[in-house]
Design an enzyme around this catalytic site. Structure first.
Site, PDB file in Angstrom:
ATOM      1  N   TYR A 169       0.337  88.085 -19.966  1.00  0.00           N
ATOM      2  CA  TYR A 169      -0.880  88.822 -19.623  1.00  0.00           C
ATOM      3  C   TYR A 169      -0.618  90.324 -19.460  1.00  0.00           C
ATOM      4  O   TYR A 169      -1.536  91.125 -19.558  1.00  0.00           O
ATOM      5  CB  TYR A 169      -1.509  88.277 -18.332  1.00  0.00           C
ATOM      6  CG  TYR A 169      -2.109  86.895 -18.451  1.00  0.00           C
ATOM      7  CD1 TYR A 169      -1.956  86.141 -19.605  1.00  0.00           C
ATOM      8  CD2 TYR A 169      -2.834  86.348 -17.411  1.00  0.00           C
ATOM      9  CE1 TYR A 169      -2.491  84.873 -19.715  1.00  0.00           C
ATOM     10  CE2 TYR A 169      -3.387  85.072 -17.512  1.00  0.00           C
ATOM     11  CZ  TYR A 169      -3.205  84.343 -18.668  1.00  0.00           C
ATOM     12  OH  TYR A 169      -3.741  83.091 -18.769  1.00  0.00           O
ATOM     13  N   LYS A 219       8.684  76.196 -20.353  1.00  0.00           N
ATOM     14  CA  LYS A 219       8.748  75.683 -21.731  1.00  0.00           C
ATOM     15  C   LYS A 219      10.135  76.088 -22.259  1.00  0.00           C
ATOM     16  O   LYS A 219      10.278  76.796 -23.263  1.00  0.00           O
ATOM     17  CB  LYS A 219       7.595  76.303 -22.550  1.00  0.00           C
ATOM     18  CG  LYS A 219       7.416  75.719 -23.937  1.00  0.00           C
ATOM     19  CD  LYS A 219       6.855  74.324 -23.952  1.00  0.00           C
ATOM     20  CE  LYS A 219       6.727  73.803 -25.373  1.00  0.00           C
ATOM     21  NZ  LYS A 219       6.550  72.344 -25.450  1.00  0.00           N
ATOM     22  N   ASP A 251       4.022  70.944 -21.195  1.00  0.00           N
ATOM     23  CA  ASP A 251       3.196  69.920 -21.840  1.00  0.00           C
ATOM     24  C   ASP A 251       3.261  68.612 -21.053  1.00  0.00           C
ATOM     25  O   ASP A 251       2.241  67.938 -20.829  1.00  0.00           O
ATOM     26  CB  ASP A 251       3.585  69.712 -23.312  1.00  0.00           C
ATOM     27  CG  ASP A 251       5.083  69.811 -23.559  1.00  0.00           C
ATOM     28  OD1 ASP A 251       5.819  70.217 -22.643  1.00  0.00           O
ATOM     29  OD2 ASP A 251       5.529  69.454 -24.660  1.00  0.00           O
ATOM     30  N   ASP A 275      -2.290  79.545 -14.856  1.00  0.00           N
ATOM     31  CA  ASP A 275      -3.725  79.725 -15.074  1.00  0.00           C
ATOM     32  C   ASP A 275      -4.316  78.417 -15.596  1.00  0.00           C
ATOM     33  O   ASP A 275      -5.336  77.908 -15.098  1.00  0.00           O
ATOM     34  CB  ASP A 275      -3.906  80.860 -16.103  1.00  0.00           C
ATOM     35  CG  ASP A 275      -5.332  81.342 -16.195  1.00  0.00           C
ATOM     36  OD1 ASP A 275      -6.174  80.856 -15.436  1.00  0.00           O
ATOM     37  OD2 ASP A 275      -5.600  82.206 -17.051  1.00  0.00           O
ATOM     38  N   ASP A 279      -6.446  75.126 -13.316  1.00  0.00           N
ATOM     39  CA  ASP A 279      -7.809  74.684 -13.657  1.00  0.00           C
ATOM     40  C   ASP A 279      -7.831  73.179 -13.919  1.00  0.00           C
ATOM     41  O   ASP A 279      -8.772  72.479 -13.533  1.00  0.00           O
ATOM     42  CB  ASP A 279      -8.332  75.424 -14.899  1.00  0.00           C
ATOM     43  CG  ASP A 279      -9.055  76.705 -14.522  1.00  0.00           C
ATOM     44  OD1 ASP A 279      -8.764  77.250 -13.437  1.00  0.00           O
ATOM     45  OD2 ASP A 279      -9.897  77.171 -15.308  1.00  0.00           O
TER      46      ASP A 279
END
Ligand code: NAD
Length: 386
Positions: A169, A219, A251, A275, A279
């Site tokens: 970001y 990851k 994942d 992020d 959610d």
């Protein structure tokens, strides 16, 4: 110190923070003593839920408010999603209460046009808020509101600790005629401080008997930043012997969160993975409208906001669920204003309103005993339960 067990290692008491470098006159009026809260209502349902939160706060005590613009509202008025004045007001506050930003009015693919989300990123960067805490604990009354089966989510009580100021970001961005670039960078220092925050939270949630667990999500099979992340988190882990550390690929973490969420205690992860995963975890609670968050740095004011966005589809209709904002206010009282007893009262009042059967549209299932209400009636019920 923190009843929810979400301890925060880097923050002094409010009085200590306010005295340090503060030019508070020797004789203070009541207004001077009141905690100073900058209110950033933002866009969409932001103004509705923040107004509701202010009436809840007013029932709990005396607070000084400073309303400032952020997001699309600030772009419309001032041409920028976060003005220097608004950021300065936040810096000099005791805590920042934020609604939400964004909406179709400001959606653009023009890379040079101001975007509401830049206000949020600027706020996090400007206040050096590097840790975002998102507790996920389904309330008893809502166990059947989740899209996951009751038996799958019962017992879930987890905390997502998301790194907030690094990663993709904030990396270099570029746009060519037929390509685009988003660079993902993490430094050892950035990973270390968020790891310390996460281990400390796991330690305090477990209490003196130990037994805390921390799952670090990355990851590492693909990304170099993730391999550094894993190394640094493991190094920090050697200082926290009572916390059990494991590593999970993102994942797999996404799958495990819906398959067996109660296995998790504290999850720590980088900015973008956090992020997305938080959610996903939010849906365990039945609605995005139930999930609070706190963004904290070392010593300065924190930002407290619901996890959901500005919900432009329901804005202005009085239908927004204000409970995530109320639970964010409880986090503000606990982590930002040193008022843990008020935080507990508010958490309990939210549970009581739900136990009484009240449901905003996002939570309403039509089950026996439920009564569908709007923002105002839900707010009144929480205030009555305080
Ligand atoms: P959203 O969270 O705003 O809405 C997703 C869905 O959940 C919608 O159907 C909405 O009506 C519902 N919803 C969300 N909050 C609710 C609440 N309190 N009560 C009842 N229902 C609620 O996400 P989106 O639609 O993807 O994004 C809308 C805008 O919000 C976009 O501009 C996005 O960039 C922005 N956004 C802002 C933040 C933030 O301010 N922190 C976070 C996420 C998205």
């Amino acid at each position: 110190m923190f009843p929810t067990g979400i301890g925060w290692p880097g923050r002094g008491s409010l009085s200590a923070r306010r005295t340090a470098g503060d030019t508070v006159p020797r004789t203070m009026s009541q207004a001077d003593k009141d905690p100073r809260i900058v209110v950033l209502a933002g866009d969409g349902i932001g103004p509705e839920i923040v107004a509701a939160a202010r009436s809840v706060l007013d029932s709990l005590g005396s607070f000084g408010y400073d309303e400032q613009l952020i997001g699309g509202a600030s772009i419309d008025e001032l041409g920028t999603p976060l003005s220097d004045d608004a950021l300065a007001a936040c810096r000099h506050s005791d805590a920042v209460l934020l609604g939400a930003v964004g909406g179709p009015k400001w959606d653009t693919t023009d890379p040079d046009a101001p975007r509401p989300e830049q206000g949020l990123l600027g706020l996090r960067k400007g206040l050096e808020l590097y840790a975002n805490l998102r507790p996920v604990k389904p309330l008893g009354a809502l166990l059947d509101a989740s899209p996951l089966r009751r038996e799958r989510i019962e017992g879930t009580d987890l905390l997502v600790v998301r790194e907030l100021t690094g990663g993709i970001y904030f990396g270099r961005k570029d746009r060519g005629p037929d390509s685009a670039l988003d660079e993902c960078v993490y430094t050892t220092a950035e990973i270390e401080r968020i790891a310390v925050a996460a281990f400390a939270a796991a330690e305090r949630r477990a209490g003196p008997g130990g037994g805390g667990r921390l799952t670090s999500v990355d990851k590492a099979n693909v990304l170099e930043t993730s391999r550094l992340w894993r190394e640094v988190v493991s190094d920090v882990g050697s200082r926290y012997e009572t916390v059990e550390l494991d590593h999970l690929l993102v994942d797999n973490a996404a799958m495990q969160l819906v398959a067996d969420p109660s296995q998790f205690d504290v999850i720590v992860t980088e900015n973008m993975f956090g992020d997305i995963l938080s959610d996903e975890a939010a849906m365990i609670t039945g609605s995005l409208g139930m999930l609070p968050s706190a963004s904290l740095g070392d010593g300065g004011p924190g930002v407290f906001e619901p996890v959901h966005g500005s919900a432009p589809d329901i804005a202005g209709g009085g239908a927004a669920n204000p409970l995530a904002t109320f639970l964010s206010v409880a986090m503000m009282l606990r982590h930002g204003l040193d008022r843990p007893a008020d935080a507990d009262r508010l958490d309990d009042a939210v549970e009581a309103a739900l136990a009484g059967g009240l449901r905003t549209a996002d939570l309403f299932t039509g089950a026996e005993g439920e009564r569908r209400v709007g923002t105002a009636a839900m707010t009144d019920a929480v205030i009555a339960a305080l």
